[in-house]
Design a protein around this motif. Structure first.
Motif, short mmCIF file in Angstrom:
data_model
loop_
_atom_site.label_atom_id
_atom_site.label_comp_id
_atom_site.label_asym_id
_atom_site.label_seq_id
_atom_site.Cartn_x
_atom_site.Cartn_y
_atom_site.Cartn_z
N GLY A 294 -28.10 18.40 32.19
CA GLY A 294 -27.56 18.88 30.92
C GLY A 294 -26.53 17.97 30.28
O GLY A 294 -26.00 18.29 29.22
N HIS A 295 -26.24 16.84 30.90
CA HIS A 295 -25.22 15.95 30.36
C HIS A 295 -25.75 15.04 29.26
O HIS A 295 -26.94 14.73 29.22
N THR A 296 -24.83 14.63 28.40
CA THR A 296 -25.10 13.54 27.49
C THR A 296 -24.26 12.34 27.92
O THR A 296 -23.20 12.50 28.54
N GLU A 297 -24.76 11.14 27.65
CA GLU A 297 -23.98 9.94 27.93
C GLU A 297 -22.79 9.91 26.96
O GLU A 297 -22.98 10.05 25.74
N ALA A 298 -21.60 9.75 27.50
CA ALA A 298 -20.40 9.90 26.69
C ALA A 298 -19.46 8.71 26.83
O ALA A 298 -19.49 7.99 27.83
N VAL A 299 -18.64 8.54 25.82
CA VAL A 299 -17.56 7.54 25.83
C VAL A 299 -16.24 8.29 25.72
O VAL A 299 -16.04 9.08 24.80
N ARG A 300 -15.36 8.03 26.67
CA ARG A 300 -14.02 8.62 26.65
C ARG A 300 -13.06 7.55 26.12
O ARG A 300 -12.96 6.45 26.68
N VAL A 301 -12.37 7.88 25.04
CA VAL A 301 -11.51 6.94 24.35
C VAL A 301 -10.06 7.42 24.45
O VAL A 301 -9.74 8.53 24.04
N VAL A 302 -9.21 6.59 25.03
CA VAL A 302 -7.77 6.87 25.06
C VAL A 302 -7.13 5.99 23.99
O VAL A 302 -7.28 4.76 24.02
N TYR A 303 -6.43 6.61 23.06
CA TYR A 303 -5.97 5.88 21.89
C TYR A 303 -4.55 6.25 21.49
O TYR A 303 -4.02 7.30 21.89
N ASP A 304 -3.95 5.38 20.71
CA ASP A 304 -2.60 5.59 20.20
C ASP A 304 -2.71 6.12 18.77
O ASP A 304 -3.07 5.36 17.86
N PRO A 305 -2.41 7.39 18.54
CA PRO A 305 -2.56 7.96 17.19
C PRO A 305 -1.60 7.36 16.17
O PRO A 305 -1.77 7.56 14.96
N ALA A 306 -0.58 6.62 16.64
CA ALA A 306 0.31 5.94 15.70
C ALA A 306 -0.35 4.69 15.12
O ALA A 306 0.13 4.15 14.11
N VAL A 307 -1.43 4.24 15.75
CA VAL A 307 -2.13 3.03 15.29
C VAL A 307 -3.49 3.38 14.69
O VAL A 307 -3.88 2.83 13.65
N VAL A 308 -4.23 4.25 15.34
CA VAL A 308 -5.55 4.65 14.85
C VAL A 308 -5.65 6.17 14.90
O VAL A 308 -5.31 6.80 15.90
N SER A 309 -6.08 6.76 13.80
CA SER A 309 -6.16 8.21 13.73
C SER A 309 -7.46 8.72 14.34
O SER A 309 -8.44 7.97 14.48
N TYR A 310 -7.46 9.99 14.68
CA TYR A 310 -8.70 10.60 15.18
C TYR A 310 -9.77 10.53 14.10
O TYR A 310 -10.95 10.30 14.40
N ALA A 311 -9.40 10.71 12.84
CA ALA A 311 -10.37 10.62 11.75
C ALA A 311 -10.99 9.23 11.69
O ALA A 311 -12.19 9.09 11.42
N ASP A 312 -10.21 8.20 11.97
CA ASP A 312 -10.75 6.85 12.01
C ASP A 312 -11.81 6.72 13.10
O ASP A 312 -12.86 6.09 12.91
N LEU A 313 -11.54 7.31 14.26
CA LEU A 313 -12.49 7.25 15.37
C LEU A 313 -13.76 8.03 15.05
O LEU A 313 -14.88 7.60 15.37
N VAL A 314 -13.61 9.18 14.39
CA VAL A 314 -14.79 9.96 14.01
C VAL A 314 -15.62 9.19 12.98
O VAL A 314 -16.85 9.24 13.00
N THR A 315 -14.96 8.47 12.08
CA THR A 315 -15.69 7.64 11.12
C THR A 315 -16.53 6.59 11.84
O THR A 315 -17.71 6.38 11.52
N VAL A 316 -15.93 5.92 12.82
CA VAL A 316 -16.69 4.95 13.61
C VAL A 316 -17.87 5.64 14.27
O VAL A 316 -19.01 5.15 14.22
N PHE A 317 -17.62 6.76 14.91
CA PHE A 317 -18.67 7.54 15.57
C PHE A 317 -19.84 7.83 14.63
O PHE A 317 -21.01 7.61 14.96
N LEU A 318 -19.53 8.31 13.44
CA LEU A 318 -20.58 8.70 12.50
C LEU A 318 -21.36 7.50 11.97
O LEU A 318 -22.57 7.59 11.76
N GLU A 319 -20.69 6.39 11.76
CA GLU A 319 -21.33 5.26 11.10
C GLU A 319 -22.14 4.36 12.04
O GLU A 319 -22.93 3.55 11.56
N VAL A 320 -21.97 4.49 13.36
CA VAL A 320 -22.69 3.59 14.26
C VAL A 320 -23.87 4.26 14.96
O VAL A 320 -24.54 3.63 15.78
N HIS A 321 -24.15 5.53 14.64
CA HIS A 321 -25.34 6.17 15.19
C HIS A 321 -25.90 7.13 14.15
O HIS A 321 -25.35 7.27 13.05
N ASP A 322 -27.02 7.75 14.47
CA ASP A 322 -27.64 8.71 13.57
C ASP A 322 -27.40 10.11 14.13
O ASP A 322 -28.01 10.50 15.13
N PRO A 323 -26.51 10.89 13.50
CA PRO A 323 -26.17 12.20 14.04
C PRO A 323 -27.19 13.29 13.69
O PRO A 323 -26.92 14.47 13.91
#
Length: 217
Positions: free
Chosen positions: A96-125
């Protein structure tokens, strides 16, 4: 991973493979690119965790470790029922698993919205239980949020992205959105971690739609 075929229906908890009580393999201590700890169950103060599924995790991890503000990344298995699965078990479609990437990030440098944008633009959801030629439950699109704020951002951004996809002829977004607290993240085997550093010409699956995330008016 191109040749892997697994089922396209998620197993029930009762029908999933039994797994095991502990991780059945060792892991390196440091990230090969970022020189941060690889296993980061406890993250340093001020950092946050994001968890995404977007197809084959080899290329997906490479995308995220290049984002400024990302402190560490790892690949693993999320959203399933089998404890401490192996890659071979995940490939059966019976964990039942999906292959996943766990990202540890500094929100003072990159926002969660920025990461979601990357997520959406590099695959077909919109592809359901697949990503390009990779077919099966382990390739499904997923966002596992770690805070209520992340959930709100993710759902709002998916809602904003859908009209742009529809205008370009794509179907409905199939991304699974669940709290990370409902699923345990299990680290993948060491040879999968930063795979494309170890195998620079290795397989990358980026079934991107080519549709940019809409800019804020």
């Amino acid at each position: 991973m191109f040749f892997t075929r697994s089922r396209s229906t998620l197993p029930t908890a009762d029908g999933a493979l039994p797994g095991r009580s502990t991780r059945p393999f060792p892991l390196a201590e440091r990230h090969l690119v970022l020189d941060a700890p690889l296993v980061t169950d406890e993250v340093p103060p001020g950092l946050e965790v994001a968890l995404f599924g977007l197809g084959c995790f080899w290329g997906a991890e490479e995308v995220f470790w290049q984002v400024p503000g990302v402190w560490s990344t790892s690949v693993g298995y999320a959203g399933g029922a089998t404890p401490h699965p192996t890659y071979e078990e995940v490939c059966t479609g019976r964990t039942g698993h999906t292959e996943a990437v766990r990202v540890v990030y500094d929100p003072a440098v990159v926002s969660y919205a920025d990461l979601v944008t990357v997520f959406l633009e590099v695959h077909d959801p919109t592809q359901g239980m697949r990503q390009g030629n990779d077919v099966g439950t382990q390739y499904r699109s997923a966002i596992y949020w770690t805070t209520p704020e992340q959930e709100q951002v993710a759902r709002d951004m998916l809602a904003r992205y859908q009209p742009a996809l529809t205008e370009r002829g794509f179907g409905e977004i199939t991304t699974e959105v669940r709290p990370a607290a409902e699923t345990t993240y299990y680290y993948a085997e060491d040879h999968h971690q930063q795979y494309l550093v170890k195998v620079p010409h290795g397989y990358r699956c980026h079934s991107a739609t080519g549709v940019p995330f809409p800019q804020t008016p």
